[in-house]
Scaffold this motif. Structure first.
Motif, mmCIF file in Angstrom:
data_model
loop_
_atom_site.group_PDB
_atom_site.id
_atom_site.type_symbol
_atom_site.label_atom_id
_atom_site.label_comp_id
_atom_site.label_asym_id
_atom_site.label_seq_id
_atom_site.Cartn_x
_atom_site.Cartn_y
_atom_site.Cartn_z
ATOM 1 N N ARG A 262 0.817 -1.220 0.000
ATOM 2 C CA ARG A 262 0.000 0.000 0.000
ATOM 3 C C ARG A 262 0.845 1.262 0.000
ATOM 4 O O ARG A 262 0.305 2.372 -0.095
ATOM 5 C CB ARG A 262 -0.917 0.013 1.226
ATOM 6 C CG ARG A 262 -1.929 -1.117 1.230
ATOM 7 C CD ARG A 262 -3.010 -0.897 2.277
ATOM 8 N NE ARG A 262 -3.661 -2.155 2.590
ATOM 9 C CZ ARG A 262 -4.625 -2.694 1.847
ATOM 10 N NH1 ARG A 262 -5.039 -2.095 0.767
ATOM 11 N NH2 ARG A 262 -5.158 -3.856 2.205
ATOM 12 N N ALA A 263 2.157 1.102 0.122
ATOM 13 C CA ALA A 263 3.002 2.295 0.164
ATOM 14 C C ALA A 263 2.999 3.015 -1.179
ATOM 15 O O ALA A 263 2.988 4.245 -1.236
ATOM 16 C CB ALA A 263 4.432 1.922 0.562
ATOM 17 N N ALA B 81 -11.476 -1.787 6.723
ATOM 18 C CA ALA B 81 -10.679 -2.447 7.759
ATOM 19 C C ALA B 81 -9.229 -2.658 7.330
ATOM 20 O O ALA B 81 -8.319 -2.623 8.158
ATOM 21 C CB ALA B 81 -11.307 -3.790 8.137
ATOM 22 N N HIS B 82 -9.023 -2.859 6.030
ATOM 23 C CA HIS B 82 -7.652 -3.118 5.584
ATOM 24 C C HIS B 82 -6.761 -1.907 5.789
ATOM 25 O O HIS B 82 -5.652 -2.017 6.286
ATOM 26 C CB HIS B 82 -7.643 -3.524 4.109
ATOM 27 C CG HIS B 82 -8.229 -4.874 3.882
ATOM 28 N ND1 HIS B 82 -7.915 -5.959 4.679
ATOM 29 C CD2 HIS B 82 -9.105 -5.331 2.968
ATOM 30 C CE1 HIS B 82 -8.572 -7.015 4.248
ATOM 31 N NE2 HIS B 82 -9.314 -6.661 3.218
ATOM 32 N N TYR C 40 -3.622 -1.317 8.176
ATOM 33 C CA TYR C 40 -2.358 -0.821 7.624
ATOM 34 C C TYR C 40 -1.824 0.352 8.454
ATOM 35 O O TYR C 40 -0.618 0.443 8.706
ATOM 36 C CB TYR C 40 -2.555 -0.393 6.169
ATOM 37 C CG TYR C 40 -1.270 -0.055 5.457
ATOM 38 C CD1 TYR C 40 -0.377 -1.052 5.105
ATOM 39 C CD2 TYR C 40 -0.948 1.264 5.135
ATOM 40 C CE1 TYR C 40 0.809 -0.750 4.444
ATOM 41 C CE2 TYR C 40 0.226 1.575 4.468
ATOM 42 C CZ TYR C 40 1.099 0.565 4.131
ATOM 43 O OH TYR C 40 2.279 0.866 3.485
ATOM 44 N N GLY C 41 -2.708 1.207 8.886
ATOM 45 C CA GLY C 41 -2.278 2.336 9.719
ATOM 46 C C GLY C 41 -1.610 1.865 10.999
ATOM 47 O O GLY C 41 -0.538 2.353 11.369
ATOM 48 N N ARG C 42 -2.236 0.898 11.657
ATOM 49 C CA ARG C 42 -1.616 0.372 12.886
ATOM 50 C C ARG C 42 -0.291 -0.309 12.569
ATOM 51 O O ARG C 42 0.675 -0.221 13.334
ATOM 52 C CB ARG C 42 -2.564 -0.616 13.565
ATOM 53 C CG ARG C 42 -3.768 0.044 14.231
ATOM 54 C CD ARG C 42 -4.422 -0.906 15.247
ATOM 55 N NE ARG C 42 -4.784 -2.180 14.641
ATOM 56 C CZ ARG C 42 -5.926 -2.427 14.001
ATOM 57 N NH1 ARG C 42 -6.827 -1.468 13.892
ATOM 58 N NH2 ARG C 42 -6.163 -3.607 13.493
ATOM 59 N N ARG D 240 12.849 2.852 2.332
ATOM 60 C CA ARG D 240 12.590 2.497 0.948
ATOM 61 C C ARG D 240 11.161 2.814 0.534
ATOM 62 O O ARG D 240 10.903 3.209 -0.606
ATOM 63 C CB ARG D 240 12.883 1.009 0.726
ATOM 64 C CG ARG D 240 14.373 0.726 0.762
ATOM 65 C CD ARG D 240 14.682 -0.741 0.803
ATOM 66 N NE ARG D 240 14.150 -1.480 -0.343
ATOM 67 C CZ ARG D 240 14.316 -2.784 -0.518
ATOM 68 N NH1 ARG D 240 15.007 -3.486 0.379
ATOM 69 N NH2 ARG D 240 13.822 -3.390 -1.556
ATOM 70 N N CYS D 241 10.212 2.629 1.450
ATOM 71 C CA CYS D 241 8.807 2.799 1.077
ATOM 72 C C CYS D 241 8.334 4.241 1.173
ATOM 73 O O CYS D 241 7.458 4.653 0.412
ATOM 74 C CB CYS D 241 7.917 1.920 1.958
ATOM 75 S SG CYS D 241 8.095 0.156 1.638
ATOM 76 N N PHE D 242 8.863 4.984 2.135
ATOM 77 C CA PHE D 242 8.255 6.281 2.413
ATOM 78 C C PHE D 242 9.178 7.476 2.212
ATOM 79 O O PHE D 242 8.702 8.571 1.908
ATOM 80 C CB PHE D 242 7.708 6.306 3.847
ATOM 81 C CG PHE D 242 6.710 5.224 4.121
ATOM 82 C CD1 PHE D 242 5.488 5.214 3.467
ATOM 83 C CD2 PHE D 242 7.000 4.199 5.005
ATOM 84 C CE1 PHE D 242 4.564 4.206 3.687
ATOM 85 C CE2 PHE D 242 6.080 3.186 5.244
ATOM 86 C CZ PHE D 242 4.859 3.188 4.578
#
Lengths: 227, 227
Positions: free
Chosen positions: A74-75, A117-118, A122-124, A141-143
């Motif tokens: 999701r990044a 919910a997904h 992901y936030g948690r 790498r992702c953010f």
DNA sequence: GTCTATAATGAGATAGAC
DNA sequence: GTCTATCTCATTATAGAC
């Protein structure tokens, strides 16, 4: 540990395979977000996905690889949402600080609050990633590429603040943003008085506004207006 | 899980026993802070403490009890430091917002920066506790009584801000404070430009000032001055 | 791709000698 | 209080049948 090379696929995977893979990644996302990396077990993930444990390894590789895949999945869309929001806002006229911060915070928090919910899981999950030095490489790498874009804009808008201060405040902002995911219950508890009465129902929109107020003022405070 | 009843001790423990117990708690603090609860093993803790695994269970009880003991051990002195700082500041004259926030943040951050490796580990440990819903009860028992005192003061100083907003901002502040423990490396990375050059060495004192600037302005931003 | 079965390891906890 | 030795259980990962 973070060997994330992709297997060379010989053939396009079947539709069923893709569905299974997605179910496994969804389940992994939920379990990792609830128990962290070490507290999660491949068996939990398999059970939740309704498959055998062997299938989790087959589709997700090792536990480490699976974790990285789940975070990275999701990044990329998230990064696009943020960068696109910034570009769209730039069309409307000169950027101000609050708009820049909003373009970073809102895409994420809208997904967390309204994306199902997904995204909530992901936030948690990202909150976990951010407090464990072990996942620094994943975060970078992702953010970090997206973060660099936003920090550049902030530096331009706050030329009198030092880079160190802006970097620190950006981390404060991200931590505050993630606390909404990880500590929503605590926010609600502390928002009540001793009789447990809350004077205002904090809606997601209000919470985002409060965070924006907090961070915008915080950034401005480290930027002496008179050079 | 959080059965934290104290064993009734029959006799005062020997000096050697107390030293062993302290070594075990110190080792547990370090290992828990580095790997989190699930990633830590009793065996790691025993090895680091230089004792047998059986001794860890003997002195610390179950892994859950040990974790609670480690978190609670420094929570009480920390609470006293904070409350005493507030009382001392009150002697000097009417409290302002920045002073109240400083009395909460500084005792903790001074210990983290100058209190040695144990307090540094404790800081990272608390960062873990704060992002895992599982330890909410520990956080509430160890920290919320003190937090309530400070929130009461803040409400008094910001009568136009809603309780929900003050609660949210307090969580933002705590998250930002803990990010200094958990993400110091990330703060330093983001404080550099793309050539890796930092324009100012961020000392602990400067970092605390930046955090205070950020949070003070953030709280003021949610308090409309004209009622 | 999916399953069963199992290998190989490491975990937390405890019994009992000293 | 401390140590040795061990119990019991859960874990990740994989081999091999279908």
């Amino acid at each position: 540990m973070l060997n994330t090379k992709q297997k060379q696929r010989q053939r396009a995977p079947s539709k069923r395979s893709l569905e299974t893979r997605a179910r496994i990644l969804d389940a992994a996302e939920t379990v990792f977000s609830e128990h962290g990396f070490d507290g999660a077990s491949i068996r939990d993930i398999a059970t939740r996905a309704g498959v055998q444990t062997a299938l989790v390894n087959h589709h997700g590789g090792s536990k480490d690889e699976l974790f990285f895949t789940v975070v990275a999945r999701r990044a990329e869309p998230l990064s696009h949402l943020r960068v696109n929001a910034l570009a769209a806002r730039e069309e409307l006229g000169p950027l101000d600080l609050r708009s820049v911060l909003a373009c970073f915070l809102e895409p994420f928090l809208h997904k967390v609050f309204e994306g199902g919910a997904h995204w909530r899981a992901y936030g948690r999950l990202i909150a976990h990633v951010s407090t464990d030095e072990r996942w620094r490489e994943i975060a970078e790498r992702c953010f970090d590429p997206t973060v660099e874009i936003f920090i550049t804009e902030i530096r331009r808008l706050l030329p009198n603040a030092s880079r160190a201060q802006i970097g620190a405040c950006f981390v404060f902002m991200v931590s505050s943003m993630l606390s909404i995911c990880a500590s929503l219950g605590r926010i609600e508890t502390l928002g009540r008085d001793q009789e447990g009465i809350s004077d205002s129902n904090a809606t997601p929109t209000q919470m985002i506004e409060t965070l924006l107020d907090f961070c915008e003022a915080g950034f401005l405070a480290i930027s002496p207006l008179k050079a």
